[in-house]
Design a protein around this motif. Structure first.
Motif, mmCIF file in Angstrom:
data_model
loop_
_atom_site.group_PDB
_atom_site.id
_atom_site.type_symbol
_atom_site.label_atom_id
_atom_site.label_comp_id
_atom_site.label_asym_id
_atom_site.label_seq_id
_atom_site.Cartn_x
_atom_site.Cartn_y
_atom_site.Cartn_z
ATOM 1 N N GLU A 94 104.244 -14.987 63.732
ATOM 2 C CA GLU A 94 103.726 -13.619 63.254
ATOM 3 C C GLU A 94 102.009 -13.441 63.082
ATOM 4 O O GLU A 94 101.534 -12.365 63.387
ATOM 5 C CB GLU A 94 104.344 -13.320 61.911
ATOM 6 C CG GLU A 94 105.902 -12.962 62.132
ATOM 7 C CD GLU A 94 106.332 -12.993 60.436
ATOM 8 O OE1 GLU A 94 105.543 -12.659 59.542
ATOM 9 O OE2 GLU A 94 107.729 -13.182 60.546
ATOM 10 N N GLU A 95 101.278 -14.206 62.625
ATOM 11 C CA GLU A 95 100.027 -14.320 62.211
ATOM 12 C C GLU A 95 99.157 -14.370 63.652
ATOM 13 O O GLU A 95 98.234 -13.530 63.801
ATOM 14 C CB GLU A 95 99.468 -15.471 61.481
ATOM 15 C CG GLU A 95 99.848 -15.238 60.074
ATOM 16 C CD GLU A 95 99.512 -16.473 59.118
ATOM 17 O OE1 GLU A 95 99.089 -17.438 59.528
ATOM 18 O OE2 GLU A 95 99.906 -16.274 58.055
ATOM 19 N N ASN A 132 100.203 -13.192 66.539
ATOM 20 C CA ASN A 132 100.710 -11.911 67.167
ATOM 21 C C ASN A 132 99.904 -10.729 66.500
ATOM 22 O O ASN A 132 99.504 -9.670 67.448
ATOM 23 C CB ASN A 132 101.863 -11.404 66.863
ATOM 24 C CG ASN A 132 102.899 -11.947 67.706
ATOM 25 O OD1 ASN A 132 102.697 -12.433 68.808
ATOM 26 N ND2 ASN A 132 104.470 -11.986 67.263
ATOM 27 N N GLN A 133 98.986 -10.969 65.539
ATOM 28 C CA GLN A 133 98.118 -10.068 64.880
ATOM 29 C C GLN A 133 96.651 -10.320 65.630
ATOM 30 O O GLN A 133 95.795 -9.343 65.279
ATOM 31 C CB GLN A 133 98.077 -10.035 63.478
ATOM 32 C CG GLN A 133 99.444 -9.746 62.944
ATOM 33 C CD GLN A 133 99.553 -9.755 61.383
ATOM 34 O OE1 GLN A 133 98.489 -9.703 60.798
ATOM 35 N NE2 GLN A 133 100.837 -9.827 60.989
ATOM 36 N N ILE A 134 96.371 -11.364 66.051
ATOM 37 C CA ILE A 134 95.257 -11.730 66.489
ATOM 38 C C ILE A 134 94.742 -10.958 67.727
ATOM 39 O O ILE A 134 95.570 -11.171 68.863
ATOM 40 C CB ILE A 134 94.822 -13.326 66.507
ATOM 41 C CG1 ILE A 134 95.109 -13.853 65.514
ATOM 42 C CG2 ILE A 134 93.349 -13.751 67.005
ATOM 43 C CD1 ILE A 134 95.217 -15.453 65.235
ATOM 44 N N GLU A 135 93.615 -10.612 67.801
ATOM 45 C CA GLU A 135 92.946 -9.943 69.048
ATOM 46 C C GLU A 135 91.998 -10.740 69.892
ATOM 47 O O GLU A 135 91.716 -10.252 71.108
ATOM 48 C CB GLU A 135 92.906 -8.394 68.936
ATOM 49 C CG GLU A 135 93.800 -7.606 68.502
ATOM 50 C CD GLU A 135 94.945 -7.096 69.444
ATOM 51 O OE1 GLU A 135 94.990 -7.245 70.623
ATOM 52 O OE2 GLU A 135 96.342 -7.308 68.868
#
Length: 75
Positions: free
Chosen positions: A12-13, A15-18
């Motif tokens: 989940e974490e 998946n939030q990183i760009e």
């Protein structure tokens, strides 16, 4: 927290990183860990095969190897 829960949190974490460079760094770390585990398994497998060869007397003495090398050098 068990391993599965931790994996899900990390997924989940991540998946939030760009940040592509950060994600590439994480990928490198993960690939390194996987390669190290595979090398360890391969090493243990080769040790077991060598032990089986010794038990079956499928070995060559050091002197025999040296003699073979000397024969090859003459050719």
């Amino acid at each position: 927290m068990n391993t599965l829960e931790l994996k899900n949190i990390l997924i989940e974490e991540i998946n939030q990183i760009e940040d592509k460079s950060f994600l590439n760094a994480l990928r490198t770390i993960i690939e390194s860990k996987i390669k190290k585990e595979n090398l360890y398994e391969e090493y243990n497998s080769e040790i077991l095969m060598a032990e089986e060869d010794i038990e079956k007397n499928h070995t060559i003495s050091h002197d025999d190897v040296k003699n073979k090398i000397n024969e090859w050098k003459k050719k």
